[in-house]
Design an enzyme around this catalytic site. Structure first.
Site, short mmCIF file in Angstrom:
data_model
loop_
_atom_site.label_atom_id
_atom_site.label_comp_id
_atom_site.label_asym_id
_atom_site.label_seq_id
_atom_site.Cartn_x
_atom_site.Cartn_y
_atom_site.Cartn_z
N ASP A 123 77.19 20.67 -44.60
CA ASP A 123 75.94 21.28 -44.15
C ASP A 123 76.16 22.75 -43.79
O ASP A 123 77.02 23.08 -42.98
CB ASP A 123 75.37 20.52 -42.96
CG ASP A 123 75.08 19.06 -43.28
OD1 ASP A 123 74.72 18.77 -44.43
OD2 ASP A 123 75.23 18.21 -42.38
N ASP A 143 81.30 26.75 -41.52
CA ASP A 143 80.36 27.75 -41.01
C ASP A 143 80.22 27.70 -39.49
O ASP A 143 79.39 28.41 -38.93
CB ASP A 143 78.99 27.58 -41.67
CG ASP A 143 78.27 26.31 -41.26
OD1 ASP A 143 78.96 25.28 -41.01
OD2 ASP A 143 77.03 26.30 -41.21
N CYS A 170 88.05 11.82 -35.05
CA CYS A 170 87.64 12.33 -36.36
C CYS A 170 86.53 13.37 -36.28
O CYS A 170 86.25 14.04 -37.28
CB CYS A 170 87.23 11.18 -37.29
SG CYS A 170 85.89 10.13 -36.72
N ARG A 171 85.93 13.55 -35.13
CA ARG A 171 84.84 14.52 -35.03
C ARG A 171 85.40 15.93 -34.84
O ARG A 171 86.14 16.19 -33.90
CB ARG A 171 83.90 14.17 -33.88
CG ARG A 171 82.71 15.11 -33.80
CD ARG A 171 81.68 14.65 -32.79
NE ARG A 171 80.64 15.66 -32.70
CZ ARG A 171 79.64 15.79 -33.56
NH1 ARG A 171 79.52 14.96 -34.56
NH2 ARG A 171 78.75 16.75 -33.42
N GLN A 199 78.79 13.79 -39.25
CA GLN A 199 77.48 13.21 -39.56
C GLN A 199 77.03 12.31 -38.41
O GLN A 199 76.86 11.10 -38.56
CB GLN A 199 77.55 12.43 -40.88
CG GLN A 199 77.77 13.32 -42.10
CD GLN A 199 76.61 14.27 -42.33
OE1 GLN A 199 75.45 13.90 -42.20
NE2 GLN A 199 76.94 15.52 -42.69
N SER A 200 76.82 12.93 -37.24
CA SER A 200 76.43 12.16 -36.06
C SER A 200 75.02 11.58 -36.19
O SER A 200 74.64 10.73 -35.39
CB SER A 200 76.52 13.01 -34.79
OG SER A 200 75.55 14.03 -34.81
N SER A 214 70.02 21.82 -41.06
CA SER A 214 68.79 21.70 -40.28
C SER A 214 69.12 21.18 -38.89
O SER A 214 69.94 20.28 -38.75
CB SER A 214 67.83 20.72 -40.97
OG SER A 214 66.75 20.40 -40.13
N ASP A 272 83.30 22.11 -45.48
CA ASP A 272 82.26 21.48 -44.68
C ASP A 272 81.08 21.26 -45.63
O ASP A 272 81.04 21.86 -46.71
CB ASP A 272 81.88 22.40 -43.51
CG ASP A 272 80.81 21.82 -42.62
OD1 ASP A 272 80.81 20.60 -42.38
OD2 ASP A 272 79.95 22.60 -42.17
N THR A 303 83.04 16.38 -43.02
CA THR A 303 81.75 16.68 -42.38
C THR A 303 81.45 15.76 -41.20
O THR A 303 81.69 14.55 -41.27
CB THR A 303 80.61 16.59 -43.44
OG1 THR A 303 79.35 16.85 -42.81
CG2 THR A 303 80.55 15.24 -44.12
#
Length: 187
Positions: A10, A127, A100-101, A53-54, A17, A8, A51
Protein backbone atom coordinates in the site's frame (compact mmCIF):
# COMPACT_ATOMS: atom_id res chain seq x y z
CA UNK A 1 22.23 -16.71 -6.14
CA UNK A 2 18.69 -15.34 -6.21
CA UNK A 3 18.31 -11.58 -6.49
CA UNK A 4 15.48 -10.59 -4.19
CA UNK A 5 13.85 -7.24 -3.62
CA UNK A 6 11.14 -6.59 -1.03
CA UNK A 7 8.35 -4.07 -1.52
CA UNK A 8 5.67 -2.75 0.75
CA UNK A 9 2.27 -2.90 -0.98
CA UNK A 10 0.00 0.00 0.00
CA UNK A 11 1.42 3.34 -1.13
CA UNK A 12 4.07 1.60 -3.25
CA UNK A 13 2.19 -0.60 -5.73
CA UNK A 14 -1.37 0.56 -5.09
CA UNK A 15 -3.01 3.69 -3.77
CA UNK A 16 -3.29 3.65 0.01
CA UNK A 17 -6.29 4.74 2.06
CA UNK A 18 -6.84 5.67 5.69
CA UNK A 19 -10.04 3.61 5.31
CA UNK A 20 -8.06 0.51 4.21
CA UNK A 21 -8.26 -1.33 0.90
CA UNK A 22 -11.12 -3.69 1.77
CA UNK A 23 -11.94 -5.31 -1.58
CA UNK A 24 -10.53 -6.03 -5.00
CA UNK A 25 -12.76 -3.23 -6.34
CA UNK A 26 -11.02 -0.74 -4.02
CA UNK A 27 -7.54 -1.84 -5.14
CA UNK A 28 -6.08 0.53 -7.76
CA UNK A 29 -2.50 0.44 -8.98
CA UNK A 30 -0.46 3.62 -8.77
CA UNK A 31 0.31 4.72 -12.34
CA UNK A 32 3.70 3.32 -13.34
CA UNK A 33 4.01 0.92 -10.42
CA UNK A 34 3.12 -2.24 -12.33
CA UNK A 35 5.55 -1.33 -15.08
CA UNK A 36 8.24 -0.77 -12.42
CA UNK A 37 7.66 -4.24 -10.96
CA UNK A 38 7.90 -5.73 -14.46
CA UNK A 39 11.22 -3.87 -14.91
CA UNK A 40 12.52 -5.59 -11.78
CA UNK A 41 11.40 -8.98 -13.12
CA UNK A 42 13.16 -8.35 -16.44
CA UNK A 43 16.32 -7.41 -14.51
CA UNK A 44 16.21 -10.83 -12.82
CA UNK A 45 14.75 -9.90 -9.44
CA UNK A 46 12.37 -12.01 -7.42
CA UNK A 47 9.86 -9.41 -6.20
CA UNK A 48 8.41 -10.16 -2.78
CA UNK A 49 5.86 -8.13 -0.85
CA UNK A 50 5.93 -7.59 2.93
CA UNK A 51 2.80 -5.79 4.09
CA UNK A 52 0.91 -5.04 7.28
CA UNK A 53 -2.76 -5.91 6.79
CA UNK A 54 -4.38 -5.17 10.15
CA UNK A 55 -7.70 -4.77 8.32
CA UNK A 56 -7.95 -8.56 8.64
CA UNK A 57 -7.51 -8.39 12.41
CA UNK A 58 -9.96 -5.49 12.60
CA UNK A 59 -12.58 -7.52 10.73
CA UNK A 60 -12.73 -5.10 7.77
CA UNK A 61 -11.99 -7.95 5.33
CA UNK A 62 -11.09 -11.63 5.43
CA UNK A 63 -7.96 -13.46 4.34
CA UNK A 64 -10.04 -14.75 1.42
CA UNK A 65 -10.79 -11.16 0.38
CA UNK A 66 -7.11 -10.29 0.75
CA UNK A 67 -6.35 -13.22 -1.58
CA UNK A 68 -8.80 -11.76 -4.13
CA UNK A 69 -7.08 -8.38 -3.88
CA UNK A 70 -3.74 -10.05 -4.52
CA UNK A 71 -5.17 -12.05 -7.44
CA UNK A 72 -6.29 -8.76 -9.02
CA UNK A 73 -2.86 -7.27 -8.46
CA UNK A 74 -1.14 -10.29 -10.04
CA UNK A 75 -3.56 -10.27 -12.98
CA UNK A 76 -3.01 -6.59 -13.73
CA UNK A 77 0.72 -7.02 -13.27
CA UNK A 78 0.77 -9.93 -15.74
CA UNK A 79 -0.56 -7.61 -18.45
CA UNK A 80 2.78 -5.74 -18.15
CA UNK A 81 4.81 -8.95 -18.15
CA UNK A 82 5.49 -8.88 -14.42
CA UNK A 83 4.68 -10.93 -11.35
CA UNK A 84 5.10 -10.98 -7.61
CA UNK A 85 7.02 -14.06 -6.48
CA UNK A 86 5.54 -14.17 -2.97
CA UNK A 87 3.46 -12.13 -0.53
CA UNK A 88 4.08 -12.08 3.21
CA UNK A 89 1.53 -10.25 5.35
CA UNK A 90 0.80 -9.53 8.99
CA UNK A 91 -2.93 -9.71 9.79
CA UNK A 92 -2.52 -8.61 13.42
CA UNK A 93 -3.59 -5.46 15.20
CA UNK A 94 -0.87 -3.08 16.40
CA UNK A 95 -1.87 -3.83 20.00
CA UNK A 96 -1.12 -7.56 19.60
CA UNK A 97 2.64 -6.86 19.68
CA UNK A 98 3.38 -9.70 17.28
CA UNK A 99 6.81 -10.23 15.72
CA UNK A 100 5.55 -10.00 12.13
CA UNK A 101 4.06 -6.50 12.22
CA UNK A 102 6.39 -3.86 10.83
CA UNK A 103 8.37 -2.09 12.30
CA UNK A 104 9.45 -5.44 13.76
CA UNK A 105 11.47 -7.53 11.30
CA UNK A 106 9.41 -10.75 11.49
CA UNK A 107 8.08 -10.68 7.91
CA UNK A 108 11.56 -10.00 6.55
CA UNK A 109 13.05 -12.79 8.64
CA UNK A 110 10.39 -15.15 7.25
CA UNK A 111 11.51 -14.15 3.74
CA UNK A 112 15.14 -14.71 4.70
CA UNK A 113 14.35 -18.20 5.99
CA UNK A 114 12.20 -19.27 3.02
CA UNK A 115 14.54 -17.92 0.33
CA UNK A 116 17.89 -18.45 2.11
CA UNK A 117 18.96 -14.91 1.25
CA UNK A 118 21.47 -12.62 2.92
CA UNK A 119 19.24 -9.67 3.82
CA UNK A 120 22.28 -7.35 3.78
CA UNK A 121 22.12 -7.64 -0.03
CA UNK A 122 18.38 -6.92 -0.25
CA UNK A 123 16.69 -3.59 -0.87
CA UNK A 124 13.35 -2.98 0.88
CA UNK A 125 11.25 -0.25 -0.71
CA UNK A 126 8.58 1.28 1.51
CA UNK A 127 6.79 4.54 2.15
CA UNK A 128 6.59 4.63 5.95
CA UNK A 129 8.94 4.99 8.89
CA UNK A 130 7.84 1.51 9.98
CA UNK A 131 9.10 0.07 6.67
CA UNK A 132 12.51 1.66 7.17
CA UNK A 133 12.65 0.51 10.81
CA UNK A 134 11.80 -3.07 9.79
CA UNK A 135 14.43 -2.98 7.03
CA UNK A 136 17.08 -1.72 9.42
CA UNK A 137 16.14 -4.25 12.12
CA UNK A 138 16.46 -7.10 9.60
CA UNK A 139 19.64 -5.73 8.03
CA UNK A 140 18.07 -4.84 4.65
CA UNK A 141 18.92 -1.72 2.64
CA UNK A 142 15.92 0.64 3.02
CA UNK A 143 14.66 2.89 0.23
CA UNK A 144 11.81 5.36 0.68
CA UNK A 145 9.15 6.36 -1.82
CA UNK A 146 7.41 9.59 -0.87
CA UNK A 147 3.84 8.38 -1.33
CA UNK A 148 1.06 10.98 -1.23
CA UNK A 149 -0.51 9.57 1.95
CA UNK A 150 2.79 9.42 3.88
CA UNK A 151 4.84 12.21 2.28
CA UNK A 152 4.21 14.81 5.00
CA UNK A 153 5.20 12.31 7.72
CA UNK A 154 8.33 11.02 6.02
CA UNK A 155 9.76 13.88 3.98
CA UNK A 156 11.60 15.57 6.86
CA UNK A 157 11.51 12.90 9.59
CA UNK A 158 14.98 13.02 11.21
CA UNK A 159 15.34 9.21 11.32
CA UNK A 160 14.84 9.04 7.56
CA UNK A 161 17.20 11.76 6.36
CA UNK A 162 19.95 9.25 5.48
CA UNK A 163 17.61 6.94 3.54
CA UNK A 164 17.62 7.33 -0.25
CA UNK A 165 14.22 8.75 -1.22
CA UNK A 166 12.32 8.76 -4.48
CA UNK A 167 9.18 10.33 -5.89
CA UNK A 168 7.93 7.10 -7.49
CA UNK A 169 8.50 3.36 -7.39
CA UNK A 170 9.92 3.60 -10.91
CA UNK A 171 12.60 6.02 -9.68
CA UNK A 172 13.52 3.63 -6.85
CA UNK A 173 13.60 0.67 -9.26
CA UNK A 174 15.95 2.51 -11.62
CA UNK A 175 18.26 3.14 -8.63
CA UNK A 176 18.18 -0.56 -7.65
CA UNK A 177 18.84 -1.79 -11.20
CA UNK A 178 21.72 0.68 -11.57
CA UNK A 179 23.21 -0.44 -8.22
CA UNK A 180 22.87 -4.08 -9.32
CA UNK A 181 24.78 -3.36 -12.55
CA UNK A 182 27.58 -1.67 -10.59
CA UNK A 183 27.79 -4.64 -8.20
CA UNK A 184 28.03 -7.07 -11.14
CA UNK A 185 30.72 -4.97 -12.80
CA UNK A 186 32.81 -5.05 -9.60
CA UNK A 187 32.67 -8.85 -9.24
Amino acid sequence: MKKIIILDRDGIINHDSYDYIKSAEEWHAIPGSLEAVAMLNRAGFYVIIATNQSGVGRGYYTVETLDLIHEKMQSELASFGGHIEDIFFCPHLPTEDCECRKPKPGLLLQIQKKYAVDLATVFFIGDKLTDVEAARAAGCKPLLVLSPLEKARTETHPELLDVPRFQTLEDAVNYVIHADKITKANL
